[in-house]
Motif scaffolding. Structure first.
Motif, mmCIF file in Angstrom:
data_model
loop_
_atom_site.group_PDB
_atom_site.id
_atom_site.type_symbol
_atom_site.label_atom_id
_atom_site.label_comp_id
_atom_site.label_asym_id
_atom_site.label_seq_id
_atom_site.Cartn_x
_atom_site.Cartn_y
_atom_site.Cartn_z
ATOM 1 N N SER A 78 0.810 -1.223 0.000
ATOM 2 C CA SER A 78 0.000 0.000 0.000
ATOM 3 C C SER A 78 0.838 1.265 0.000
ATOM 4 C CB SER A 78 -0.943 0.011 1.219
ATOM 5 O OG SER A 78 -0.197 -0.022 2.421
ATOM 6 N N THR A 79 2.148 1.147 0.258
ATOM 7 C CA THR A 79 3.005 2.330 0.286
ATOM 8 C C THR A 79 3.533 2.700 -1.100
ATOM 9 O OG1 THR A 79 5.000 1.031 0.736
ATOM 10 C CG2 THR A 79 3.749 1.813 2.644
ATOM 11 N N THR A 80 3.259 1.861 -2.103
ATOM 12 C CA THR A 80 3.819 2.091 -3.426
ATOM 13 C C THR A 80 3.209 3.318 -4.083
ATOM 14 O OG1 THR A 80 4.237 -0.266 -3.744
ATOM 15 C CG2 THR A 80 4.215 1.115 -5.711
ATOM 16 N N ILE A 81 4.041 4.319 -4.299
ATOM 17 C CA ILE A 81 3.655 5.512 -5.046
ATOM 18 C C ILE A 81 4.734 5.756 -6.084
ATOM 19 C CG2 ILE A 81 3.203 7.989 -4.938
ATOM 20 C CD1 ILE A 81 2.313 7.622 -2.059
ATOM 21 N N SER A 82 4.373 5.814 -7.337
ATOM 22 C CA SER A 82 5.350 5.979 -8.406
ATOM 23 C C SER A 82 5.396 7.429 -8.853
ATOM 24 C CB SER A 82 4.991 5.081 -9.599
ATOM 25 O OG SER A 82 4.921 3.724 -9.205
ATOM 26 N N GLU A 83 6.576 8.015 -8.832
ATOM 27 C CA GLU A 83 6.729 9.379 -9.320
ATOM 28 C C GLU A 83 6.768 9.379 -10.839
ATOM 29 O OE1 GLU A 83 9.862 13.150 -9.254
ATOM 30 O OE2 GLU A 83 10.087 11.524 -7.782
ATOM 31 N N ILE A 84 6.060 10.317 -11.451
ATOM 32 C CA ILE A 84 6.044 10.457 -12.909
ATOM 33 C C ILE A 84 7.064 11.520 -13.291
ATOM 34 C CG2 ILE A 84 4.654 11.014 -14.937
ATOM 35 C CD1 ILE A 84 2.190 10.173 -13.330
ATOM 36 N N GLU A 85 8.026 11.149 -14.072
ATOM 37 C CA GLU A 85 9.102 12.063 -14.452
ATOM 38 C C GLU A 85 8.694 12.913 -15.646
ATOM 39 O OE1 GLU A 85 13.227 10.009 -13.183
ATOM 40 O OE2 GLU A 85 12.219 8.999 -14.839
ATOM 41 N N ILE A 86 8.682 14.213 -15.453
ATOM 42 C CA ILE A 86 8.413 15.163 -16.528
ATOM 43 C C ILE A 86 9.490 16.239 -16.502
ATOM 44 C CG2 ILE A 86 5.919 14.769 -16.567
ATOM 45 C CD1 ILE A 86 5.580 17.291 -14.876
ATOM 46 N N LEU A 87 9.575 17.023 -17.574
ATOM 47 C CA LEU A 87 10.612 18.035 -17.682
ATOM 48 C C LEU A 87 10.285 19.294 -16.889
ATOM 49 C CD1 LEU A 87 11.383 17.746 -21.519
ATOM 50 C CD2 LEU A 87 12.696 16.772 -19.620
#
Length: 271
Positions: free
Chosen positions: A232-241
């Motif tokens: 439940s701790t999984t949070i994925s950061e989305i890489e943008i410029l």
């Protein structure tokens, strides 16, 4: 407790802590598809036909290439909500006059509904397109979610009264989603079945993808969350410029980032 047991416990604690940190720092990389300047106040997104929608100086516009359509109403005040789910029946809501307009695909007015004149008193706090000539409506007077048939001019309540203030809401044809001020996430279907979907992360902006996935921003960073993940701790950061941005929207794996004067579209494949 023996030294050996304490050591094993300590190592286990360190391993769990490391796993949690690692899970929270997974990355999703976006592929930049397009980038262009746009002089608007608010970028609203795209429809399935590739048209973009935006607002500038309270004028609602629809563009694609050299095609451009616009709609403005001087008498109704500011546009406070737009629903683009059905490009053939676009919903514009004007909070100042408790009024909704439905527009066709060339932004001609189809109908106008003043909820203050309805037989059943309605003060709209949330609205969106639903199925079978109906609109989702959250009525602030009774704090209940309902469906308004705009052809028959009939309103019916489908939910029990909400106990907390709505912080954010989003609708699709069959579901009314909302997040309350405590970040609890719920859904209500057209038959009135209400489901608790858990608690969302603290956010500045958020967009719900479905009943178990959402994208949110916090402190100018973007994240993806799947509540069905066993960790439940999984949070994925989305890489943008972009280091800062005003808004974002996500549709069909396309993430659009809107800054003051430009839009960048990314191809995003979520886990």
């Amino acid at each position: 407790m023996s030294k050996t047991v304490r050591k094993i416990f300590f190592l286990f604690f360190i391993a769990c802590s490391f796993s949690a940190v690692f899970a929270q720092n997974q990355k999703i990389s976006g592929t930049s598809l397009s980038h262009f300047n746009l002089d608007v106040d608010t970028f609203l997104g795209y429809d399935s036909f590739g048209y973009s929608y935006q607002i500038k100086n309270n004028v609602f516009t629809k563009t694609k290439g050299n095609e451009a359509f616009e709609y403005k109403s001087i008498s109704l005040g500011n546009i406070t909500k737009v629903d683009l789910q059905n490009p053939l029946k676009i919903v514009l809501y004007y909070d100042d006059f408790n009024t909704v307009l439905l527009l066709d695909n060339q932004l001609n007015k189809i109908t106008e509904i003043n909820f203050s004149q309805n037989a059943i008193p309605i003060v709209v706090d949330a609205i969106g397109m639903s199925t079978q000539n109906q609109l989702w409506v959250y009525n602030a007077l009774n704090q209940q979610i309902g469906l308004f048939d705009y052809l028959k001019n009939e309103y019916k309540t489908v939910s029990t009264p909400l106990t907390e203030t709505i912080k954010y809401y989003q609708t699709d044809f069959n579901t009314f989603y909302w997040i309350d001020k405590k970040n609890n996430w719920f859904s209500c279907d057209i038959f009135g079945k209400t489901t608790s979907l858990g608690k969302v992360s603290d956010f500045d902006r958020i967009e719900i993808i479905n009943a178990h996935q959402y994208i949110f921003s916090k402190d100018n960073l973007l994240y993806f969350k799947d509540i069905t993940d066993t960790n439940s701790t999984t949070i994925s950061e989305i890489e943008i410029l972009q280091k800062t941005f005003d808004n974002f929207c996500y549709k069909d794996q396309i993430l659009s980032i809107f800054t003051t004067k430009e839009i960048t579209n990314y191809k995003i494949v979520t886990p």
